[in-house]
Every structure is written in structure tokens, then in C-alpha cells.
Scaffold this active site. Structure first.
Site, PDB file in Angstrom:
ATOM      1  CD  GLU A  37      -2.653   1.243   2.356  1.00  0.00           C
ATOM      2  OE1 GLU A  37      -3.447   2.290   2.506  1.00  0.00           O
ATOM      3  OE2 GLU A  37      -2.662   0.397   3.138  1.00  0.00           O
ATOM      4  NE  ARG A 266       4.983  -7.801  11.337  1.00  0.00           N
ATOM      5  CZ  ARG A 266       4.150  -6.632  11.550  1.00  0.00           C
ATOM      6  NH1 ARG A 266       2.847  -6.696  11.831  1.00  0.00           N
ATOM      7  NH2 ARG A 266       4.935  -5.241  11.170  1.00  0.00           N
ATOM      8  CE  LYS A 276       2.995   0.395   4.725  1.00  0.00           C
ATOM      9  NZ  LYS A 276       2.830   0.505   3.548  1.00  0.00           N
TER      10      LYS A 276
END
Length: 555
Positions: A37, A266, A276
Site C-alpha cells: 500500500e 512477518r 508504518k
């Protein structure tokens, strides 16, 4: 060409799945995608996903798409789009065909939402946010059906068209999938698939005032691009049910070999944040100089600090791909860059905290020049020429008036060898008003030139130096970890775990050959560490060097 030799390619559960799919004929080729994104810069965690998706495509001679999941225009920016493309290329990968965007499929996505409405599987809901939470239930209690759940398909089509045409305010209504409000999985309790948002989009402009949600968009985008293996991190494990539900209920995606989602753990790295949102907060509040601040775990920050693509790819290979969450030691990442630079970085000398040395018996009217290897193990790199004269700089830590036998540097009345040059002996020193040594007076032995001369001198210590009149003034930025806690994500606030000593700026001198140091070129400053010229602030006449990593692990 793959970055990993196929003969030594490490196996993992995803590769095992792919091997089985190819052997059974379910798929005849492999097609992956990297779907960031564009709402921030990529970080080291994304590097793991990049290496996995692009690496698998390379190794299996398949394809990998770069697709921006751009369904949230308020938080997205073209600067992020550009930075992500730069990061992928810098890491050594190339996507298949043109860059793709989920927004490329907005017309198709709208059509698929209409299909669900016609099938009685989606409805326009007017519950407000608080009511929606109340109706949704809890992990222990099932949810309740929305009072708008049984609206007819015909009326829902008209309402959805009115949403598209700007007939409702933001937050006034949403389009929801009709699944199961009693599902034990919260993501299946009639999730929102479209919402009203009057926001300018960096790709589609003002064409749309409704935007699809990620979970609705992602699976359809994968299917439209014929992705065979959709790889994502474990937090999307429950959402796989929604991923499959959407595709199961659309006529175009009923092929038995359609895309499937697989989850892997992850990257969780010590002393590092992978959010983020939290990293953006550091940028917005000016706690770092930007997304590419060398203290940031972003790929841009690591690049500016002097990390190499090879070191990051090696790190991602070492940590592997599993379904087990764990906290990776940051020392593993530092070991990868240290090993890379030890093997490949040219050597140089820089004095970070200088004091002056005057060699009283050097009486030649001109400077002398001595040779030094650019790299001790790579003769092909050649030699560099270093000036030597009456005045030089050494590091303040390399001189003491008195010291025990364990101290193997310069001491009054004793000798030390200058790297690539002569043996000197300290005779006396001068101090300032605070008692700090400012100048050391020495003598040198002109018969001792060289790194390891056969002069029979038993000099235990070797120190680095730069000649004073040709030395280049330089700024050195010494970086420590940005956070003082190994798991900063667990802290209530970021501020309480920020390291106030994460950056120290000092001024010293570098050897003359560094006058043309290229941006991001890594050097081993002998006995100091690995440094690189800052890509933003360093220029001829203004040298700025960033500490990449210490010569050896210090934690």
C-alpha cells in the site's frame, strides 16, 4: 537470473507447496506479486516479502507483479509510489510488465460488487460506526443482523448506484457482504466492502467517491492477474476465509487452479518498529529527519546508512520463511552487512576525534608520500597514496600519558607504529585549560617505513592517522539504535523507548583520497568502522560520513 544458486536454494513450506502444485499439474508456471500500500516508505520487513515473492518467481522462472493496493487515497501519495519502485529495483529485482494498481480494476470491482448484490450477497447498510460495533458482537458473543440486511437486491442496487454518484455523505452508509453475523471469525461478520470517500486519488483523480476495501480488492486483483500463489503475512490468516468467500461467489473465478493465499510469519526485528503508522509519526513530529533517516528501518534509511542490497538479501535468506513468529536479533542483520563490507569495502583512514601530533625530527621541506593498499586482500583494487609530514592527526583515544600493559597505543616515552608508515615515540604533550591533551610531540624513526617491515622493532601497537595539511575536514554521524528497548512495539508510547543518544555528530579529518568519495560508497575507516558518504548532505568540499556498522559486534 536468480540471486540464489538453485543448487543451494533453501527449502521452506511455501516452496514445498509450489513444488507439489507444479508436480500435480495444478499450475504449469508460478506467478507471484508484491502488493504494497503506498502509504509510507517500505521497511526491512517488506524486504523479506520482496525477496520471497520476487525470489520465488526468479527461481521458478515465473513472473512477479508489482501492484499497489491503492484503495485508501487519503493516506497515499505518489512520493510513496515512486520510493517503493526505487526500493524494489535497488534490492536487485524487476517486476513483470508494467506497474499495476488496484485502482486499474475499480470498474471491474464495482461490477463484481453489483454481482454480489444481485445474488443477495451484499447490501447497503446505514448503521453508524457506534451501532456497527454494537451489532458486530464480541469474540465471545455472536453479532446481530443489521436491520438493513434483508433489503431487496433491487433497492440495494439503487442505493449502491446513489453511493457511486455522490448521493450520500461520508460515513452515512457502506456496502457490506452478507455472510454470517454468528461466525467465530470477526472478519466474516458481514464485512464492509465499499465505503463513501470524497478524496482525490493519485491515479484515478476524482472519478470515484466510493472506494473498495482491501479485503474485497486484494483477492479479485490477484485473480484478475492470474496470480498462482498469493503470499502474505500471518495477520491475514483469518482473512483467508473472506478471500476465498469473495472468489467462491463470483462467476469469473471458479477455475480449480485459481489463486490461493498462503501465510508466512512477518519479520519482527529487535530494537525496530515495523508499523508504518508509527514510523510516519516519527517523521511527522520531526523526531527523525525523514523516512530516509539512517536510523530508520526503512529500505531508504538502510540504503542511506550504507547497507548494500546483497547484505539485505543475505539477511532475508538467513532468517528463512516459516509460520512461526519470532523476534530476530538485530545482530544478524548487522553481521550480514559487516561480512559484506569486510570483503568488498575499500579501506581508508579517518580521525574522528582528533588531536595533533608534531613529529619534531621530521625536517624535510616537503611532504613525503607513502603507499597503502586500497584493500588488503584485493590487489586488483590497487594502492592509494598518503601524504606524511611533520604534523599529523591521531585519535584522542589513541594517546595516554600513562597506561598499563594492556593499552597498546601511544604512551609518553613509548613507541607505536603508524598504519602504513613509521614508528613514532611520544616525548611530551600540551593540554588546554580544562586539562585535555591538544598536542603530542613525538619523534619518528625514518628506517621503519611500512606496515610490517623487517626492522626487528617489537612495537605492539598500530594506530591510524592523517597528515594535517592535506587532511579533509569531515563530519561524522555516529548512529546507535533508535530505540532502547528490544521490543519497542510493546511500549505504551514510542517516546518512552526512543534512544536520546541515537545520533552523535562529531567533526574530524579524513585522508585526502576521500575528496571524491561517492554518495553511498562504503569504506572501512581502519580501526573505526564502516562508513559511507551521505547521499544527501555530502559533496566535494563538504564531507559527511554516516556510520554503517562497527567493525565488530559491540552488544
Amino acid at each position: 537470473m536468480s540471486h540464489v544458486d538453485n543448487e543451494v536454494r533453501p527449502s521452506n513450506f511455501i516452496r514445498n507447496i509450489i513444488d507439489e502444485d507444479l508436480a500435480s499439474g495444478k499450475h504449469t508456471s508460478v506467478h507471484t506479486r508484491f502488493p504494497p500500500e503506498p502509504n509510507g516508505y517500505l521497511h526491512i520487513g517488506h524486504a523479506k516479502s520482496i525477496c520471497l515473492n520476487f525470489g520465488i518467481a526468479e527461481d521458478y522462472k515465473g513472473q512477479c507483479n508489482l501492484r499497489f493496493d491503492d484503495t485508501n487515497p487519503e493516506k497515499e501519495d505518489i512520493d510513496y509510489v515512486n520510493s517503493i519502485q526505487e526500493d524494489v529495483k535497488w534490492l536487485g529485482f524487476q517486476w513483470d510488465g508494467e506497474v499495476r494498481y488496484s485502482s486499474n480494476y475499480f470498474d471491474e470491482l464495482y461490477g463484481y460488487a453489483v454481482e454480489l448484490i444481485n445474488k443477495g450477497l451484499a447490501y447497503v447498510c446505514f448503521l453508524n460506526a457506534e451501532e456497527t460495533r454494537e451489532y458486530r458482537g464480541t469474540l465471545k458473543e455472536p453479532g446481530r443482523n443489521s436491520p438493513y440486511r434483508d433489503t431487496s437486491p433491487e433497492e440495494n442496487l439503487a442505493l449502491f448506484e446513489k453511493m457511486r454518484d455522490g448521493g450520500f455523505k461520508e460515513g452515512e452508509c457502506v456496502l457490506r457482504a452478507k455472510i454470517d453475523m454468528a461466525s467465530p471469525f470477526m472478519c466474516m461478520r458481514d464485512p464492509v466492502i465499499y465505503r463513501v470517500k470524497f478524496a482525490h486519488h493519485h491515479q484515478t483523480g476524482d472519478k470515484w467517491c466510493i472506494y473498495p476495501m482491501y479485503d474485497f480488492t486484494h483477492c479479485i486483483s490477484d485473480a484478475l492477474e492470474n496470480i498462482t500463489h498469493s503470499l502474505c503475512t500471518l495477520e491475514f490468516q483469518d482473512n483467508r476465509r473472506l478471500y476465498d468467500w469473495v472468489l467462491d461467489n463470483l462467476n469469473d473465478f471458479q477455475a480449480p487452479n485459481r489463486t490461493r493465499q498462503y501465510e508466512f510469519s512477518r519479520l519482527n526485528l529487535e530494537y525496530t518498529l515495523m508499523s508504518k503508522r508509527k514510523l510516519n509519526d516519527l517523521v511527522v513530529r520531526g523526531l527523525v529527519s525523514g523516512w530516509d533517516d539512517p536510523r530508520m528501518p526503512t529500505i531508504a534509511g538502510l540504503r542511506r546508512r550504507g547497507y548494500t542490497p546483497a547484505s539485505i538479501r543475505e539477511f532475508c535468506q538467513r532468517i528463512g520463511v516459516t509460520k512461526q513468529d519470532n523476534l530476530v536479533e538485530v545482530g544478524m542483520l548487522e553481521a550480514c552487512i559487516r561480512e559484506d563490507l569486510n570483503e568488498n569495502a575499500p579501506r581508508a583512514m579517518a580521525v574522528i576525534r582528533p588531536i595533533k601530533v608534531i613529529i619534531e625530527n621530521f625536517t624535510a621541506p616537503e611532504l613525503e608520500y607513502v603507499k597503502a593498499p586500497v584493500h588488503p586482500n584485493l590487489e586488483e583494487m590497487g594502492e592509494r597514496e598518503l601524504a606524511f609530514g611533520r604534523e599529523i592527526y591521531i585519535d584522542a583515544a589513541d594517546f595516554r600519558e600513562e597506561a598499563n600493559k594492556q593499552y597498546k597505543r601511544l604512551v609518553l616515552g613509548k613507541e607505536v607504529r603508524l598504519r602504513n608508515a613509521y614508528v613514532i615515540r611520544a616525548e611530551r604533550c600540551e593540554k588546554d585549560a580544562e586539562g585535555n591533551v591538544t598536542t603530542v610531540y613525538c619523534t619518528y624513526d625514518p628506517e621503519t617505513l611500512g606496515q610490517n617491515p623487517s626492522d626487528g622493532r617489537k612495537v605492539k601497537g598500530v594506530i591510524h592517522w592523517v597528515e594535517a595539511t592535506t587532511a579533509l575536514p569531515a563530519e561524522f554521524r555516529l548512529y546507535d539504535r533508535l530505540f532502547i528497548d528490544a521490543n519497542p512495539a510493546a511500549a505504551e508510547t514510542v517516546d518512552e523507548v526512543l534512544n536520546p543518544a541515537s545520533l552523535e555528530v562529531v567533526h574530524g579529518f579524513a585522508e585526502a583520497p576521500l575528496a571524491n568519495a561517492k554518495a553511498s560508497q562504503a569504506y572501512q575507516f581502519e580501526r573505526e568502522g564502516y562508513f559511507c558518504a551521505d547521499s544527501k548532505d555530502s559533496a566535494p568540499g563538504k564531507l559527511v560520513f554516516n556510520l554503517t556498522v562497527a567493525l565488530r559486534e559491540s552488544f
